[in-house]
Write an enzyme that holds these catalytic residues in place. Structure first.
Site, PDB file in Angstrom:
ATOM      1  N   ASP A 133       0.825  -1.213   0.000  1.00  0.00           N
ATOM      2  CA  ASP A 133       0.000   0.000   0.000  1.00  0.00           C
ATOM      3  C   ASP A 133       0.854   1.256   0.000  1.00  0.00           C
ATOM      4  OD1 ASP A 133       0.830  -0.801   2.623  1.00  0.00           O
ATOM      5  OD2 ASP A 133      -0.489   0.752   3.454  1.00  0.00           O
ATOM      6  N   GLU A 134       0.282   2.315  -0.539  1.00  0.00           N
ATOM      7  CA  GLU A 134       0.804   3.676  -0.424  1.00  0.00           C
ATOM      8  C   GLU A 134       2.275   3.794  -0.833  1.00  0.00           C
ATOM      9  OE1 GLU A 134      -2.086   5.466   3.045  1.00  0.00           O
ATOM     10  OE2 GLU A 134      -0.377   4.261   3.693  1.00  0.00           O
ATOM     11  N   CYS A 135       2.614   3.155  -1.940  1.00  0.00           N
ATOM     12  CA  CYS A 135       3.969   3.282  -2.491  1.00  0.00           C
ATOM     13  C   CYS A 135       3.972   4.466  -3.451  1.00  0.00           C
ATOM     14  CB  CYS A 135       4.359   1.984  -3.176  1.00  0.00           C
ATOM     15  SG  CYS A 135       4.369   0.569  -2.077  1.00  0.00           S
TER      16      CYS A 135
END
Length: 497
Positions: free
Chosen positions: A299-301
């Site tokens: 997530d949230e890369c």
């Protein structure tokens, strides 16, 4: 129709006239009899006699659907039969919830319940990174969640602010990267013996543990221990605004992170020592975890090139699958075409059903996996209840108790029907939570919404699956929660009297 304070709502229930009277000498017999006796002691102050041929009889039949049970109460006898140990245990929780005052004594209303879960996976998540919580606290939360028939604990064990699990082959992770938490608070970590204790405690409730090592972002703490494995932080204006708004320091490679922005950290993806490191870490995590699932984030890369992200997620999910575990990833990883077949996606988006998000989520059942649903504006338990709530965050909006109950897994995401849904999970992130009392306040009563949505039948055709019924049953269960020491929030919309 009379609605007893049972949460989650049973699949089928018939309530009759009369009641079974509980007295101090009421005998309990059969499998898990000591458990029921202890639970009744918590409520009534008297522990029933265990043994012989009790008027309360418990047994495991070995027949029927996994986790199901049949409970019958008459004026003369209580009979509880579980298809397996989990089913018998869940029947005990239902039986305990049904106990009520009768004058100076206690009774169980006459009833007949046939019950089984709607979804196989019914989880809750505790983030022990942003703030660390010790083994005793985690065990207490397991105790409380199990009584709502939840059967999975997702432990978020690594993130930018710290590393929380001893890895024998990589000792620098806990030696250098575990001592701090969000906003400069003290950290901590679980030894492998600690983790084994948590796993065993969960197993005693027929609950699995799902460990998460968040990758390839949320990895600043890896760089505190092993700087060669991470890139320089990617600091956008939005991330710097988060630091300014909430406090802490701007992230610097190799130094502990005390702030809470997301998306700035990344492993070195085209660097073979990164994958040597992951083989060591995930190999030990898998060996320590008897359950079938290992979560590897995704997530949230926000600073990662999409092609690099896809390459990484293919390698890491293939690695986990090769260890004999099913990989779990957050829904963003659905954009990576080469995920190991059978990888499970966990949806954490909003209920607005954004088509780009939905498209990523739909890829998991198409590739032989399924989805776990954690809509942030419904069952992210760290979201503030309302504008007067001092704890928690608001990035997904305010989440009232009623809002936490107002959704259905089969209709949440277009194109993902009930057959593709493995279950429901209620996460609690801990940027702004530091104690068991604060966790209780934010988790209870909203975790009960997640439990009912995961266990009970769909609202259509079930008289109890309404907000009016649920709120009334919550009010009825409050004395039991008080007896169990839960510091729950008396949320508006429920007549807690």
């Amino acid at each position: 129709m009379q609605h007893l304070p049972l949460i989650p709502a049973p699949t089928r229930i018939e309530i009759a006239d009369g009641a079974f009277r509980l007295v101090a000498t009421t005998p309990v017999s059969g499998e898990l009899a000591d458990l029921l006796a202890d639970e009744l002691h918590t409520i009534t102050g008297a522990r029933p006699h265990v043994g012989g041929h009790g008027k309360i009889r418990l047994r495991i039949s070995g027949e029927g659907r996994s986790e199901s049970y049949h409970l019958t109460v008459t004026e003369h006898r209580v009979t509880l039969t579980g298809a397996d140990r989990a089913g018998l245990r869940y029947g005990i929780w239902t039986l305990v919830q049904a106990v009520r005052r009768s004058g100076e004594g206690w009774e169980i209303p006459a009833l007949d319940i046939h019950d089984a879960p709607r979804f196989a996976y019914r989880g809750f998540m505790i983030d022990v990174v942003r703030h660390f919580f010790d083994v005793a606290t985690v065990e207490t939360l397991i105790d409380r969640a199990a009584r709502l028939k939840l059967n999975a604990l997702h432990l978020h064990l690594s993130d930018d602010q710290g590393w929380r699990l001893e890895i024998a082959s990589r000792p620098e992770l806990t030696a250098k990267a575990s001592g701090t938490a969000a906003f400069g608070d003290s950290g901590g970590h679980f030894t492998q013996a600690d983790y084994a204790r948590i796993v065993a405690h969960a197993a005693s409730y027929d609950m699995i543990v799902v460990p998460e090592i968040d990758l390839p972002g949320h990895t600043h703490a890896v760089g505190v221990a092993y700087p060669d494995l991470v890139e320089e932080p990617v600091l956008t204006r939005e991330m710097l605004d988060t630091v300014e708004a909430f406090g802490g320091d701007v992230p610097v490679k190799g130094e502990p992170c005390t702030s809470i922005p997301v998306g700035f950290s990344q492993l070195r993806i085209h660097h073979e020592p990164t994958y040597d490191f992951l083989a060591d870490v995930l190999g030990e995590v898998a060996a320590l975890t008897p359950g079938p699932l290992v979560h590897v984030g995704g997530d949230e890369c926000l600073g990662t090139d999409p092609a690099d992200f896809a390459y990484f997620m293919e390698r890491v999910t293939t690695l986990v699958a090769g260890l004999g575990k099913t990989p779990v990833v957050w829904h963003e990883a659905g954009a990576a075409e080469g995920l190991a077949r059978g990888t499970v996606g966990q949806f954490w988006g909003l209920r607005s059903n954004d088509e780009q998000v939905a498209a990523k989520a739909r890829t998991f059942p198409e590739r032989g996996g399924g989805v776990i649903l954690s809509p942030a504006d419904a069952i992210y338990l760290d979201m503030k209840y309302d504008e007067d709530e001092p704890l928690g965050l608001t990035w997904a909006g305010f989440v009232s108790l009623e809002q936490s109950y107002d959704w259905d897994p089969a209709t949440l995401i277009d194109g993902i029907g009930e057959d593709a849904v493995l279950g429901v999970e209620a996460p609690t992130w801990t940027e702004k939570l530091t104690s068991l009392e604060e966790l209780d306040h934010m988790m209870f009563p909203r975790i009960a919404s997640a439990a009912e949505i995961g266990w009970s039948p769909a609202p259509e055709g079930h008289a109890w699956r309404t907000w009016t019924s649920f709120s009334g049953r919550l009010a009825g269960i409050a004395p039991l929660w008080e007896a169990q020491g839960i510091a729950f929030h008396r949320a508006p919309g429920v007549d807690w009297r």
